[in-house]
Design a protein around this motif. Structure first.
Motif, PDB file in Angstrom:
ATOM      1  N   LYS A 114       4.350   4.526  -2.266  1.00 31.23           N
ATOM      2  CA  LYS A 114       3.246   4.654  -0.912  1.00 31.23           C
ATOM      3  C   LYS A 114       4.409   3.250   0.184  1.00 31.23           C
ATOM      4  O   LYS A 114       3.504   1.882   0.529  1.00 31.23           O
ATOM      5  CB  LYS A 114       2.136   3.278  -1.128  1.00 31.23           C
ATOM      6  CG  LYS A 114       0.859   4.112  -1.712  1.00 31.23           C
ATOM      7  CD  LYS A 114      -0.234   3.378  -0.992  1.00 31.23           C
ATOM      8  CE  LYS A 114      -0.002   3.063  -2.958  1.00 31.23           C
ATOM      9  NZ  LYS A 114      -1.538   1.836  -3.544  1.00 31.23           N
ATOM     10  N   ALA A 115       6.331   3.792  -0.080  1.00 33.79           N
ATOM     11  CA  ALA A 115       7.312   2.461   0.738  1.00 33.79           C
ATOM     12  C   ALA A 115       7.208   2.155   2.013  1.00 33.79           C
ATOM     13  O   ALA A 115       6.861   0.989   2.276  1.00 33.79           O
ATOM     14  CB  ALA A 115       7.903   3.284   0.313  1.00 33.79           C
ATOM     15  N   ARG A 116       6.439   3.235   3.102  1.00 31.03           N
ATOM     16  CA  ARG A 116       5.480   2.500   4.172  1.00 31.03           C
ATOM     17  C   ARG A 116       5.084   1.809   4.000  1.00 31.03           C
ATOM     18  O   ARG A 116       5.410   0.364   4.056  1.00 31.03           O
ATOM     19  CB  ARG A 116       5.713   3.398   5.244  1.00 31.03           C
ATOM     20  CG  ARG A 116       5.720   3.581   6.303  1.00 31.03           C
ATOM     21  CD  ARG A 116       5.395   4.704   7.269  1.00 31.03           C
ATOM     22  NE  ARG A 116       5.661   4.052   8.899  1.00 31.03           N
ATOM     23  CZ  ARG A 116       6.595   4.277   9.341  1.00 31.03           C
ATOM     24  NH1 ARG A 116       7.637   4.068   8.871  1.00 31.03           N
ATOM     25  NH2 ARG A 116       5.694   3.057  10.842  1.00 31.03           N
ATOM     26  N   SER A 117       3.700   2.447   3.531  1.00 31.76           N
ATOM     27  CA  SER A 117       2.698   1.523   3.994  1.00 31.76           C
ATOM     28  C   SER A 117       2.297   0.027   3.244  1.00 31.76           C
ATOM     29  O   SER A 117       1.904  -1.422   3.579  1.00 31.76           O
ATOM     30  CB  SER A 117       0.981   1.923   3.281  1.00 31.76           C
ATOM     31  OG  SER A 117       1.335   2.546   2.549  1.00 31.76           O
ATOM     32  N   GLU A 118       3.197  -0.157   2.276  1.00 35.13           N
ATOM     33  CA  GLU A 118       3.142  -1.494   1.142  1.00 35.13           C
ATOM     34  C   GLU A 118       4.113  -1.933   1.595  1.00 35.13           C
ATOM     35  O   GLU A 118       4.300  -3.616   1.915  1.00 35.13           O
ATOM     36  CB  GLU A 118       3.899  -0.634  -0.131  1.00 35.13           C
ATOM     37  CG  GLU A 118       3.349  -0.009  -1.443  1.00 35.13           C
ATOM     38  CD  GLU A 118       1.280  -1.300  -0.977  1.00 35.13           C
ATOM     39  OE1 GLU A 118       1.282  -2.656  -1.862  1.00 35.13           O
ATOM     40  OE2 GLU A 118       0.575  -0.500  -0.798  1.00 35.13           O
ATOM     41  N   ARG A 121       2.680  -4.162   4.811  1.00 37.17           N
ATOM     42  CA  ARG A 121       1.270  -4.433   3.785  1.00 37.17           C
ATOM     43  C   ARG A 121       2.543  -5.969   3.708  1.00 37.17           C
ATOM     44  O   ARG A 121       1.359  -7.128   3.960  1.00 37.17           O
ATOM     45  CB  ARG A 121       0.591  -4.772   3.691  1.00 37.17           C
ATOM     46  CG  ARG A 121      -0.490  -4.489   2.833  1.00 37.17           C
ATOM     47  CD  ARG A 121      -0.924  -3.875   1.447  1.00 37.17           C
ATOM     48  NE  ARG A 121      -0.247  -4.409   0.299  1.00 37.17           N
ATOM     49  CZ  ARG A 121      -0.178  -5.005  -0.664  1.00 37.17           C
ATOM     50  NH1 ARG A 121      -0.209  -6.479  -0.530  1.00 37.17           N
ATOM     51  NH2 ARG A 121       1.256  -5.462  -1.299  1.00 37.17           N
ATOM     52  N   ARG A 122       3.088  -6.097   3.315  1.00 37.01           N
ATOM     53  CA  ARG A 122       3.926  -7.000   2.501  1.00 37.01           C
ATOM     54  C   ARG A 122       4.920  -7.820   3.949  1.00 37.01           C
ATOM     55  O   ARG A 122       4.746  -9.427   3.389  1.00 37.01           O
ATOM     56  CB  ARG A 122       4.365  -6.883   1.317  1.00 37.01           C
ATOM     57  CG  ARG A 122       5.119  -8.202   0.222  1.00 37.01           C
ATOM     58  CD  ARG A 122       5.390  -7.613  -0.773  1.00 37.01           C
ATOM     59  NE  ARG A 122       5.810  -8.849  -1.730  1.00 37.01           N
ATOM     60  CZ  ARG A 122       6.138  -8.515  -3.315  1.00 37.01           C
ATOM     61  NH1 ARG A 122       6.062  -7.502  -3.702  1.00 37.01           N
ATOM     62  NH2 ARG A 122       6.783  -9.797  -3.713  1.00 37.01           N
ATOM     63  N   TYR A 123       5.297  -7.276   4.337  1.00 34.97           N
ATOM     64  CA  TYR A 123       6.266  -8.074   4.762  1.00 34.97           C
ATOM     65  C   TYR A 123       6.452  -7.584   6.774  1.00 34.97           C
ATOM     66  O   TYR A 123       6.633  -8.620   7.322  1.00 34.97           O
ATOM     67  CB  TYR A 123       7.853  -7.438   4.925  1.00 34.97           C
ATOM     68  CG  TYR A 123       8.793  -7.110   2.530  1.00 34.97           C
ATOM     69  CD1 TYR A 123       9.074  -8.359   2.963  1.00 34.97           C
ATOM     70  CD2 TYR A 123       8.535  -6.293   2.383  1.00 34.97           C
ATOM     71  CE1 TYR A 123       8.894  -9.090   1.244  1.00 34.97           C
ATOM     72  CE2 TYR A 123       9.167  -6.538   0.527  1.00 34.97           C
ATOM     73  CZ  TYR A 123       9.378  -7.835   1.144  1.00 34.97           C
ATOM     74  OH  TYR A 123       9.187  -7.719  -0.746  1.00 34.97           O
ATOM     75  N   GLY A 124       5.034  -7.320   6.817  1.00 35.38           N
ATOM     76  CA  GLY A 124       5.183  -7.153   8.151  1.00 35.38           C
ATOM     77  C   GLY A 124       6.191  -5.577   8.683  1.00 35.38           C
ATOM     78  O   GLY A 124       7.351  -5.227   8.233  1.00 35.38           O
ATOM     79  N   ALA A 125       5.884  -5.285   9.922  1.00 29.27           N
ATOM     80  CA  ALA A 125       5.787  -3.532  10.837  1.00 29.27           C
ATOM     81  C   ALA A 125       7.575  -3.971  11.020  1.00 29.27           C
ATOM     82  O   ALA A 125       8.377  -3.469  11.517  1.00 29.27           O
ATOM     83  CB  ALA A 125       5.452  -3.644  11.975  1.00 29.27           C
ATOM     84  N   THR A 132      13.150   4.317  11.932  1.00 27.72           N
ATOM     85  CA  THR A 132      13.100   5.215  10.022  1.00 27.72           C
ATOM     86  C   THR A 132      12.515   6.249  10.540  1.00 27.72           C
ATOM     87  O   THR A 132      10.815   6.145  10.840  1.00 27.72           O
ATOM     88  CB  THR A 132      13.107   3.988   9.630  1.00 27.72           C
ATOM     89  OG1 THR A 132      13.048   4.575   8.126  1.00 27.72           O
ATOM     90  CG2 THR A 132      11.228   2.661   9.836  1.00 27.72           C
ATOM     91  N   THR A 133      12.498   6.711   9.181  1.00 30.96           N
ATOM     92  CA  THR A 133      11.733   8.285   9.133  1.00 30.96           C
ATOM     93  C   THR A 133      11.047   7.679   7.468  1.00 30.96           C
ATOM     94  O   THR A 133      10.612   8.249   6.523  1.00 30.96           O
ATOM     95  CB  THR A 133      12.013   8.909   8.894  1.00 30.96           C
ATOM     96  OG1 THR A 133      13.438   8.795   8.010  1.00 30.96           O
ATOM     97  CG2 THR A 133      12.917   9.915  10.437  1.00 30.96           C
ATOM     98  N   LEU A 134      10.653   6.277   7.124  1.00 31.34           N
ATOM     99  CA  LEU A 134      10.583   6.584   5.907  1.00 31.34           C
ATOM    100  C   LEU A 134       9.349   6.743   5.834  1.00 31.34           C
ATOM    101  O   LEU A 134       8.439   6.500   7.226  1.00 31.34           O
ATOM    102  CB  LEU A 134      10.912   4.640   5.507  1.00 31.34           C
ATOM    103  CG  LEU A 134       9.782   4.704   3.938  1.00 31.34           C
ATOM    104  CD1 LEU A 134      10.389   5.108   2.740  1.00 31.34           C
ATOM    105  CD2 LEU A 134      10.202   2.123   4.430  1.00 31.34           C
ATOM    106  N   SER A 135       8.353   7.050   5.192  1.00 32.22           N
ATOM    107  CA  SER A 135       7.212   7.617   5.186  1.00 32.22           C
ATOM    108  C   SER A 135       6.065   7.381   3.833  1.00 32.22           C
ATOM    109  O   SER A 135       7.247   7.243   2.484  1.00 32.22           O
ATOM    110  CB  SER A 135       7.382   9.064   5.594  1.00 32.22           C
ATOM    111  OG  SER A 135       7.428   9.512   6.943  1.00 32.22           O
TER     112      SER A 135
END
Length: 333
Positions: A114-118, A121-125, A132-135
């Motif tokens: 859950k690299a994108r959502s985590e 959640r932790r550092y902000g958008a 980025t295409t991180l998913s």
């Protein structure tokens, strides 16, 4: 050049290394007929002497193909290419890189799926760069855990369950105890403890004890980038591949260099073309599994052009080759 059309099969596996070599066994157990296409040949334990110059520096196992195809790199399309940093530790053989890998047998952390959502959640958008295409992965650690477990218990992974305070949950302990410590690892463990860290023996796909008829490590210490002369490494060449052949479902074609994955008029994969010697072959199949490692997989997809995929198979959105990475190695001295 005339093309030889082979008898159709259920599954073609391109590359019989760690991934492809492991996949053939459950496919065979399911009753499917498999053709494995491998660019190299076969090796025996006697082919793996304790010679670091031969193995580590000259990459003897890569002489069949890889040593003549050293990857290059460039900062952008406008920059000149330069040889890739460091020698390529790759090879072509039945068993592939699973023959000479260093056998670090880590699972990804639950966070990694859950690299994108985590990250958000932790550092902000704002922590994610524009464009980025991180998913997130389409599967979770919990869904994949039984398959981690199956592979570890098939090959015989040595480790200490519960020692890593950061790992995800496990369905059952490692099948084998960890490899024995050395004076160096004991020295490092003492230093880590004094720093308040959490040292533990890393999981290794090297059998610390005999396991299911497969040999244990004899600690001769020359296995970094070479094959194991006592077959104690978790190599598919001594485990899943022979088992699939024994089941009568796997046919291996050695020294076969695949150059195209073909598709039908509807754009569905229907086989592969490969070269063996001076002859071109077409292998029809219902399913094609791509297991040729990062660089070769990408190249083969880009070479497989058709009316449905003019820029290469699965590349209609221009993403093939943009996000891959090979092994990341880090050392501390």
């Amino acid at each position: 050049m005339a093309t030889v059309t082979e008898k159709a099969t259920d599954v073609v596996v391109i590359g019989l290394g760690a991934g492809g070599g492991t996949a053939v066994l459950p496919l065979a157990e399911a009753g499917l007929d498999i053709v494995g296409l491998e660019a190299g040949g076969r090796y025996m334990p006697r082919d793996f002497p304790a010679d670091e110059i031969r193995n580590d520096t000259r990459n003897w196992l890569g002489r069949v193909k890889v040593n003549n195809e050293v990857p290059t790199q460039r900062l952008s399309a406008a920059h000149p290419t330069t040889p890739a940093v460091g020698p390529a530790r790759m090879m072509n053989a039945v068993g592939g890189t699973s023959i000479h890998w260093t056998c670090q047998s880590w699972r990804l952390m639950p966070w990694d799926f859950k690299a994108r959502s985590e990250t958000i959640r932790r550092y902000g958008a704002s922590a994610l760069p524009a464009g980025t295409t991180l998913s997130d992965w389409p599967v979770s650690y919990e869904e994949l855990e039984p398959w981690y477990d199956r592979v570890e218990h098939y090959h015989g992974v040595s480790g200490l369950s519960g020692a890593n305070p950061f790992e995800g949950s496990r369905g059952r302990p490692y099948p084998l105890p960890p490899l024995r410590r050395t004076g160096w690892t004991e020295f490092m463990r003492g230093a880590a403890n004094r720093l308040g860290w959490h040292p533990f023996p890393g999981p290794a796909a090297i059998r610390s004890e005999p396991y299911n008829g497969m040999n244990a490590c004899d600690y001769h210490g020359f296995c970094g980038f070479g094959g194991c002369h006592v077959s104690a490494k978790a190599s598919t060449s001594v485990s899943s591949i022979p088992a699939a052949e024994k089941a009568g479902r796997l046919k291996i074609v050695e020294h076969a260099r695949v150059f195209e994955i073909t598709v039908d008029s509807d754009g569905r994969v229907n086989g592969v073309k490969y070269l063996k010697g001076n002859a071109e072959h077409f292998q029809p199949a219902k399913v094609v599994l791509l297991g040729g490692y990062t660089y070769e997989n990408t190249r083969l997809l880009l070479l497989s052009r058709s009316a449905a995929y003019p820029n290469g198979l699965s590349n209609n959105h221009g993403q093939v080759g943009r996000h891959y990475m090979s092994h990341g190695l880090r050392s501390v001295a």
